[in-house]
Motif scaffolding. Structure first.
Motif, short mmCIF file in Angstrom:
data_model
loop_
_atom_site.label_atom_id
_atom_site.label_comp_id
_atom_site.label_asym_id
_atom_site.label_seq_id
_atom_site.Cartn_x
_atom_site.Cartn_y
_atom_site.Cartn_z
N LYS A 88 -20.07 7.43 5.51
CA LYS A 88 -19.06 7.55 4.46
C LYS A 88 -19.06 6.32 3.56
O LYS A 88 -19.40 5.21 3.99
CB LYS A 88 -17.67 7.75 5.07
N GLY A 89 -18.68 6.52 2.31
CA GLY A 89 -18.63 5.42 1.36
C GLY A 89 -17.51 4.44 1.70
O GLY A 89 -16.49 4.80 2.30
N GLU A 90 -17.70 3.20 1.31
CA GLU A 90 -16.71 2.16 1.60
C GLU A 90 -15.50 2.31 0.68
O GLU A 90 -15.65 2.44 -0.54
CB GLU A 90 -17.33 0.78 1.44
N ASP A 91 -14.32 2.30 1.27
CA ASP A 91 -13.09 2.38 0.48
C ASP A 91 -12.83 1.05 -0.21
O ASP A 91 -13.30 -0.01 0.22
CB ASP A 91 -11.89 2.71 1.38
N ILE A 92 -12.03 1.10 -1.30
CA ILE A 92 -11.59 -0.14 -1.93
C ILE A 92 -10.06 -0.12 -1.99
O ILE A 92 -9.43 0.93 -2.13
CB ILE A 92 -12.18 -0.33 -3.33
N ILE A 93 -9.48 -1.29 -1.85
CA ILE A 93 -8.02 -1.44 -1.83
C ILE A 93 -7.63 -2.35 -2.99
O ILE A 93 -8.11 -3.49 -3.08
CB ILE A 93 -7.52 -2.02 -0.50
N LEU A 94 -6.78 -1.86 -3.87
CA LEU A 94 -6.30 -2.65 -5.00
C LEU A 94 -4.90 -3.17 -4.67
O LEU A 94 -3.97 -2.39 -4.46
CB LEU A 94 -6.24 -1.78 -6.26
N LYS A 95 -4.76 -4.46 -4.60
CA LYS A 95 -3.47 -5.07 -4.29
C LYS A 95 -2.63 -5.19 -5.56
O LYS A 95 -3.10 -5.73 -6.56
CB LYS A 95 -3.66 -6.44 -3.64
N MET A 96 -1.40 -4.70 -5.48
CA MET A 96 -0.50 -4.69 -6.63
C MET A 96 0.85 -5.26 -6.23
O MET A 96 1.23 -5.21 -5.05
CB MET A 96 -0.33 -3.26 -7.17
N PRO A 97 1.61 -5.78 -7.18
CA PRO A 97 2.94 -6.30 -6.85
C PRO A 97 3.89 -5.19 -6.41
O PRO A 97 3.75 -4.03 -6.83
CB PRO A 97 3.42 -6.93 -8.17
N VAL A 98 4.81 -5.54 -5.56
CA VAL A 98 5.86 -4.59 -5.18
C VAL A 98 6.70 -4.29 -6.43
O VAL A 98 7.10 -5.19 -7.15
CB VAL A 98 6.76 -5.18 -4.07
N GLY A 99 6.94 -3.00 -6.66
CA GLY A 99 7.67 -2.59 -7.86
C GLY A 99 6.78 -2.00 -8.93
O GLY A 99 7.25 -1.64 -10.01
N THR A 100 5.48 -1.85 -8.62
CA THR A 100 4.54 -1.29 -9.60
C THR A 100 4.69 0.23 -9.69
O THR A 100 4.76 0.91 -8.68
CB THR A 100 3.09 -1.64 -9.22
N ILE A 101 4.73 0.72 -10.91
CA ILE A 101 4.77 2.16 -11.17
C ILE A 101 3.39 2.57 -11.66
O ILE A 101 2.85 1.96 -12.59
CB ILE A 101 5.83 2.51 -12.22
N ILE A 102 2.81 3.60 -11.05
CA ILE A 102 1.47 4.08 -11.40
C ILE A 102 1.61 5.43 -12.07
O ILE A 102 2.12 6.38 -11.46
CB ILE A 102 0.58 4.18 -10.16
N ALA B 253 -4.04 1.85 -3.29
CA ALA B 253 -3.19 0.82 -3.87
C ALA B 253 -2.29 0.28 -2.76
O ALA B 253 -1.68 1.05 -2.03
CB ALA B 253 -2.34 1.38 -5.01
N LEU B 254 -2.23 -1.04 -2.65
CA LEU B 254 -1.46 -1.69 -1.59
C LEU B 254 -0.41 -2.60 -2.22
O LEU B 254 -0.73 -3.43 -3.07
CB LEU B 254 -2.39 -2.51 -0.69
N ALA B 255 0.84 -2.43 -1.80
CA ALA B 255 1.93 -3.28 -2.30
C ALA B 255 1.88 -4.63 -1.59
O ALA B 255 2.08 -4.70 -0.37
CB ALA B 255 3.28 -2.60 -2.08
N ASP B 256 1.62 -5.67 -2.35
CA ASP B 256 1.48 -7.02 -1.79
C ASP B 256 2.65 -7.87 -2.26
O ASP B 256 2.81 -8.12 -3.46
CB ASP B 256 0.15 -7.63 -2.25
N ALA B 257 3.47 -8.33 -1.31
CA ALA B 257 4.66 -9.10 -1.66
C ALA B 257 4.33 -10.47 -2.23
O ALA B 257 5.18 -11.11 -2.86
CB ALA B 257 5.55 -9.27 -0.42
N SER B 258 3.10 -10.94 -2.06
CA SER B 258 2.73 -12.26 -2.57
C SER B 258 2.35 -12.23 -4.05
O SER B 258 2.16 -13.28 -4.65
CB SER B 258 1.56 -12.83 -1.76
N LEU B 259 2.25 -11.04 -4.64
CA LEU B 259 1.89 -10.93 -6.05
C LEU B 259 3.13 -10.66 -6.89
O LEU B 259 4.05 -9.96 -6.44
CB LEU B 259 0.89 -9.79 -6.25
N ASN B 260 3.17 -11.20 -8.10
CA ASN B 260 4.29 -10.94 -9.00
C ASN B 260 3.85 -10.66 -10.42
O ASN B 260 4.65 -10.74 -11.35
CB ASN B 260 5.28 -12.11 -8.98
N THR B 261 2.58 -10.33 -10.61
CA THR B 261 2.06 -10.03 -11.94
C THR B 261 0.86 -9.11 -11.81
O THR B 261 0.20 -9.05 -10.76
CB THR B 261 1.66 -11.33 -12.67
#
Length: 358
Positions: free
Chosen positions: A82-96, A47-55
């Motif tokens: 090795k298997g390819e990793d995946i990165i999920l971009k999420m808004p800053v402030g997301t609680i998982i 999971a990657l915190a992306d400042a450009s996302l807000n939803t």
């Protein structure tokens, strides 16, 4: 874009590849040694915190994310890829959180922060891994380990220094448009704001703060009335609340003091810690009050509210008083940051000891 602040997703990291049992076959070499390689690691899910996302709208319609499994080991000393990793971009402030237990697992609080939310399985061992002086022809191999699989709940709490609260049509959207780069929808009817808006207020070179505008509250919001109850969580991370009060309501029967008290009561019901945050009183729409009546009306409202914190008199429409408000807010936020970074004061008598005076 539709504002979505909750979503549930399934993530599956890749399984590890199986190890290989193989022996070297070369001409004139009757007893070729083991050459079975290990399996490759399964792909991770990040999971990657992306400042450009807000939803979180991207996770409302696509709910399953699966990383690639690792390749199996092969002969001739070849390890699996090795298997390819995946990165999920999420808004800053997301609680998982874990969707089953409700346990909070991670929080994305800084732009660019990357965390592993599902770990790929390790690859299995090939028979060359078991070669030794006493085991010259091993036939052992192991399967790859399964990757982690989780059902996660995502919840977005916007990160802002200042939160605006007030009744519908109190002028919150007009204020955030006047002092920041946000351009929310503004109209002369209640509930114009349907989702939180974030704006950056520039005070000077390298001096700024973030302000959040949430839909207006009404009495009973903590029990589900109106829209604001859905978004009150977005004020929980703010350092300062600005309580906007309309001093010139269209309906003469509406009492601004009673409205302000009702909102304070809703905050307390929803979250006592949110209610305890510093809350400044901002009396808005003074441009609609005759100049000779302003002082008396302001004095009456403050007296009846028994407000002990700072009080500001502004007109968000004409921007009267907004500059002073912005400067005071920045000074407060800067002091909060300084206090948070200041080292704790230790009594020299107790230096080096865990015990501190009461």
């Amino acid at each position: 874009m539709k504002f979505v602040d909750e979503a549930t997703i399934d993530v599956a990291a890749g399984d590890g590849g199986n190890g290989c049992a193989s022996f070297r076959h070369e001409k004139y070499k009757e007893f070729g040694g083991p050459d079975g390689g290990d399996g490759g690691r399964g792909g991770h899910v990040y999971a990657l915190a992306d400042a450009s996302l807000n939803t979180l709208v991207d996770f409302r319609y696509t709910r399953r994310f699966e990383a690639q499994r690792g390749e199996h080991g092969k002969g001739s000393d070849m390890f699996g890829v090795k298997g390819e990793d995946i990165i999920l971009k999420m808004p800053v402030g997301t609680i998982i959180s874990d969707a089953e237990t409700g346990e909070v697992l991670f929080e994305l609080l800084k732009p660019g922060e990357q965390i592993t939310i599902a770990k790929g399985g390790d690859g299995g061992f090939g028979n060359m891994h078991y070669k030794s002086s006493t085991n010259r022809a091993p036939r052992q191999k192991t399967p790859g380990w399964p990757g982690e699989r989780r059902t996660l709940k995502l919840e977005l709490k916007v990160l802002a220094d200042v939160g605006l609260l007030g009744m519908p049509n109190a002028g919150k959207s007009t204020l955030i448009a006047a002092i920041s780069n946000a351009r929310p929808k503004i109209a002369d009817y209640p509930f114009t704001t349907l989702h939180p808006n974030l704006g950056v207020v520039r005070v000077g070179p390298e001096k700024s703060f973030v302000v959040a505008d949430v839909p207006g509250l009404i009495e009973g919001a903590s029990e589900g009335a109106g829209l604001g109850h859905q978004f009150l969580r977005h004020l929980q991370r703010t350092r300062l609340l600005l309580h906007l009060v309309d001093v010139a309501p269209f309906d003469d029967a509406v009492d601004p003091v009673q409205q302000a008290k009702a909102i304070a009561a809703e905050l307390k019901k929803f979250d006592p810690e949110l209610y305890a945050k510093p809350r400044w009183l901002v009396l808005n729409k003074l441009d609609m009050v005759p100049a000779e009546d302003r002082a008396a009306r302001v004095k009456d409202i403050v007296k009846r509210l028994r407000h002990k914190g700072p009080v500001f008199e502004i007109s968000a429409l004409t921007r009267e008083g907004c500059e002073l408000l912005v400067q005071k807010i920045y000074a407060h936020i800067a002091k909060v940051h300084e206090d948070a970074q200041a080292p704790a004061v230790v009594d020299p008598r107790f230096a080096g000891s865990d015990q501190q005076p009461d």
